[in-house]
Design an enzyme around this catalytic site. Structure first.
Site, short mmCIF file in Angstrom:
data_model
loop_
_atom_site.label_atom_id
_atom_site.label_comp_id
_atom_site.label_asym_id
_atom_site.label_seq_id
_atom_site.Cartn_x
_atom_site.Cartn_y
_atom_site.Cartn_z
NE ARG A 225 -2.01 -1.52 3.70
CZ ARG A 225 -2.36 -2.67 4.01
NH1 ARG A 225 -3.39 -3.54 3.93
NH2 ARG A 225 -1.70 -3.09 4.94
NE ARG A 323 7.07 -0.83 13.04
CZ ARG A 323 6.00 0.08 12.82
NH1 ARG A 323 6.49 1.03 11.99
NH2 ARG A 323 4.82 -0.32 13.06
CD GLU A 352 11.47 4.24 16.29
OE1 GLU A 352 10.29 4.64 16.66
OE2 GLU A 352 11.42 4.08 15.10
CG HIS A 370 7.97 5.93 14.43
ND1 HIS A 370 8.15 4.82 14.72
CD2 HIS A 370 7.01 5.72 13.46
CE1 HIS A 370 7.39 3.87 14.27
NE2 HIS A 370 6.53 4.39 13.27
CB SER A 373 0.85 7.71 10.52
OG SER A 373 1.32 7.48 11.97
N1 LIG Z 1 6.77 5.06 9.81
C1 LIG Z 1 5.58 4.99 10.21
O1 LIG Z 1 5.12 5.94 10.93
C2 LIG Z 1 4.81 3.99 9.44
C3 LIG Z 1 3.43 4.19 8.89
C4 LIG Z 1 2.66 3.24 8.47
C5 LIG Z 1 3.46 2.22 8.26
N2 LIG Z 1 4.75 1.78 8.64
C6 LIG Z 1 5.38 0.35 8.32
O2 LIG Z 1 5.04 -0.01 6.93
C7 LIG Z 1 5.02 -1.06 6.74
C8 LIG Z 1 3.99 -1.47 5.36
O3 LIG Z 1 2.60 -0.86 5.44
P1 LIG Z 1 1.83 -1.09 4.36
O4 LIG Z 1 0.54 -0.66 4.97
O5 LIG Z 1 2.35 -0.59 2.94
O6 LIG Z 1 1.81 -2.67 4.29
P2 LIG Z 1 1.58 -3.80 2.98
O7 LIG Z 1 1.31 -5.14 3.68
O8 LIG Z 1 0.45 -3.00 2.23
O9 LIG Z 1 2.89 -3.61 2.11
C9 LIG Z 1 4.23 -4.59 2.72
C10 LIG Z 1 4.95 -4.92 1.50
O10 LIG Z 1 5.99 -5.77 2.04
C11 LIG Z 1 6.32 -6.69 1.23
N3 LIG Z 1 7.36 -7.39 1.93
C12 LIG Z 1 7.23 -8.27 2.77
N4 LIG Z 1 8.32 -9.13 2.89
C13 LIG Z 1 9.06 -8.44 2.01
C14 LIG Z 1 10.55 -8.81 1.58
N5 LIG Z 1 11.12 -9.78 2.30
N6 LIG Z 1 11.17 -8.23 0.67
C15 LIG Z 1 10.44 -7.36 0.10
N7 LIG Z 1 9.00 -6.93 0.11
C16 LIG Z 1 8.45 -7.58 1.10
C17 LIG Z 1 5.07 -7.30 0.97
O11 LIG Z 1 4.79 -8.41 -0.01
C18 LIG Z 1 3.87 -6.18 0.87
O12 LIG Z 1 3.72 -5.89 -0.44
C19 LIG Z 1 4.26 -1.44 7.91
O13 LIG Z 1 4.33 -2.92 8.19
C20 LIG Z 1 4.90 -0.61 9.15
O14 LIG Z 1 5.60 -1.32 9.68
C21 LIG Z 1 5.34 2.59 9.15
O1 LIG Z 2 2.93 1.09 11.56
C1 LIG Z 2 2.29 2.00 11.78
O2 LIG Z 2 1.43 2.35 11.49
C2 LIG Z 2 3.35 3.35 12.30
O3 LIG Z 2 4.38 2.88 12.41
C3 LIG Z 2 2.71 4.27 12.91
O4 LIG Z 2 1.72 5.08 12.26
#
Ligand SMILES: NC(=O)c1ccc[n+]([C@@H]2O[C@H](COP(=O)([O-])OP(=O)(O)OC[C@H]3O[C@@H](n4cnc5c(N)ncnc54)[C@H](O)[C@@H]3O)[C@@H](O)[C@H]2O)c1
Ligand SMILES: O=C(O)[C@H](O)CO
Length: 436
Positions: A225, A323, A352, A370, A373
């Site tokens: 996503r 992460r 962190e 961090h 979002s």
């Molecule tokens: N920094 C923040 O505040 C923040 C905010 C939102 C999400 N996140 C992080 O972002 C991540 C992704 O969120 P999302 O909603 O896009 O999830 P998502 O599940 O839509 O996307 C994750 C993608 O990673 C891929 N993936 C898994 N293992 C992999 C690998 N070994 N090599 C390559 N690709 C791989 C999956 O196939 C998937 O397409 C979350 O799990 C979260 O940890 C961080």
């Molecule tokens: O995984 C998440 O949603 C973020 O790290 C905080 O928004």
């Protein structure tokens, strides 16, 4: 004072003791009470006092049938209203400390708890899930899409549904990753510090020269996503070509780039292109800007390490808003030291809230705490989804069939569907799925 029974006097003493130890029962007028007889609705708060633990909370709808705990105050009030309207008593932890320990959360769960809304900083494993089960609880939701802080096997063992908050933060997080990409490529933070230090004494041809993005290649690792939304922003906004690596094909993203390339060509511009890389190393070798968006699990821990940093272009930009442990941060610090033209934009860190020694001193690193979002709409939406995950499980609602289509839950002007928006272990627990 005479009409106060002996038992009530004991409770009043406890009440005053708890107030003095800053266990605060949130009810209008209660804070102001100084004498026993002035406590309004004394019977009503009696139950609160009986359940009191030495950790500060505020309580909404004290007479609610289901007890839902939120380990943090969360933005907005819609999430509270949705719970209290459905007969939930909501207890929000108001402790000053940022990260709650397992013991703190055990105290919050207490002897009777139907569900908990928690945070990504907390360690949700065997200890907490067994305690929640003992307290009669069946639901937990992270207020986050990532749930690497949760031991899903432990939750399954104790029959606890685990919710997360996908979708509502996709664009917000991608925008922050795009901001970090630009800030690093164009040296925004360095230049800002230079300006504030009063060092600017006139335009110079070499002053803070950075990287042009147009026509360069953006690399995305984890094109789910957020990775796909980020890719679109960089392609559409800066006309970059795409190379991506994911375990799965991102057909929608590929179609978008193809169509956008055709549009550009039809308008006499250079078309953009896409490539799905066979290996992650191909992305690292070819891309000028690389953004990391995978989940954190065994396969992605230290995905970027010393050897992989070494194959990246010397002037590449690396962004991480996934992460922290996806990057070996100590190796990154060393790489930044010897490659001053290599730049990073980091929203997340391996330990962190700490940074590895040396990172803060690197001018070629842009670091933020961090906040990817952190937009009002998104954070309120995350709170709503987390609350509805817990509520839905408590009420026995089915699980929403498509966690990528959560908009109906976020519409302020209508009641949400009677479903849990996103339960990650729905299949393992055999929970029913809602028809869309
Ligand atoms: N920094 C923040 O505040 C923040 C905010 C939102 C999400 N996140 C992080 O972002 C991540 C992704 O969120 P999302 O909603 O896009 O999830 P998502 O599940 O839509 O996307 C994750 C993608 O990673 C891929 N993936 C898994 N293992 C992999 C690998 N070994 N090599 C390559 N690709 C791989 C999956 O196939 C998937 O397409 C979350 O799990 C979260 O940890 C961080
Ligand atoms: O995984 C998440 O949603 C973020 O790290 C905080 O928004």
């Amino acid at each position: 004072m005479d009409f106060v029974k002996k038992e009530d006097k004991r409770l009043i003493a406890k009440y005053e003791d708890l107030i003095s130890r800053s266990y605060i029962v949130h009810k209008p007028n209660i804070y102001e009470c100084h004498s026993a007889t002035s406590i309004p609705n004394f019977q009503l708060i009696k139950s609160q006092l009986e359940m009191a633990k030495p950790i500060s909370i505020e309580v909404w709808n004290p007479s609610g049938k289901y007890r839902v705990v939120s380990t943090k105050s969360m933005p907005g009030t819609r999430w509270i209203r949705l719970l209290t309207d459905q007969d939930c008593r909501v207890e929000i932890c108001t402790e000053k400390k940022t990260i709650l320990s397992v013991d703190d959360i055990l105290a919050l769960i207490g002897d009777r708890c139907d569900g908990v809304i928690g945070q990504l900083t907390e360690d949700w494993g065997e200890v907490l899930f067994s305690a929640l089960k003992r307290a009669g609880g069946t639901a937990f939701s992270n207020m986050a899409v990532g749930y690497n802080n949760v031991d899903i096997n432990a939750a399954n063992k104790h029959g606890v549904a685990v919710g997360n908050t996908p979708g509502v933060l996709t664009e917000t997080t991608a925008e922050l990753a795009a901001s970090l990409s630009l800030a690093a490529a164009r040296r925004i933070v360095e230049a800002d510090q230079f300006m504030r230090a009063g060092l600017y004494d006139g335009w110079l041809p070499h002053l803070f020269v950075g990287n042009l993005l147009k026509g360069q290649t953006v690399g995305v690792i984890g094109a789910g996503r957020i990775g796909s939304a980020y890719a679109r922003m960089m392609i559409e906004g800066f006309k970059m070509n795409l190379i991506y690596y994911d375990l799965y094909q991102s057909t929608r993203l590929e179609k978008f780039v193809t169509a956008y390339g055709q549009f550009l060509q039809a308008n006499g511009e250079q078309p953009v292109t896409w490539k799905r890389a066979a290996t992650m190393e191909d992305v690292l070798r070819e891309a000028d800007v690389i953004s990391l968006h995978p989940v954190l699990d065994k396969t992605t821990y230290h995905l970027i390490n010393k050897d992989r940093l070494a194959i990246m272009k010397k002037e590449a930009v690396l962004v991480n808003a996934s992460r922290g442990p996806v990057i070996d941060e100590a190796a990154l610090v060393e790489h930044l030291k010897v490659n001053p033209m290599f730049r990073v934009g980091l929203d997340v860190f391996e330990d962190e809230p700490f940074m590895k020694p040396g990172l803060a001193e690197q001018k070629n690193a842009v670091v933020v705490p961090h906040i990817a979002s952190a937009s009002k709409w998104t954070r309120e939406g995350m709170a709503t989804l987390a609350a509805l995950n817990v509520l839905g499980k408590i009420k026995g609602y089915p699980v929403w069939a498509d966690a990528n289509r959560i908009e109906p839950f976020l519409n302020d002007n209508s009641e949400p569907p009677a479903a849990c928006p996103s339960i990650v272990n729905a299949k393992q627990l055999g929970l029913p799925i809602a028809k869309l």
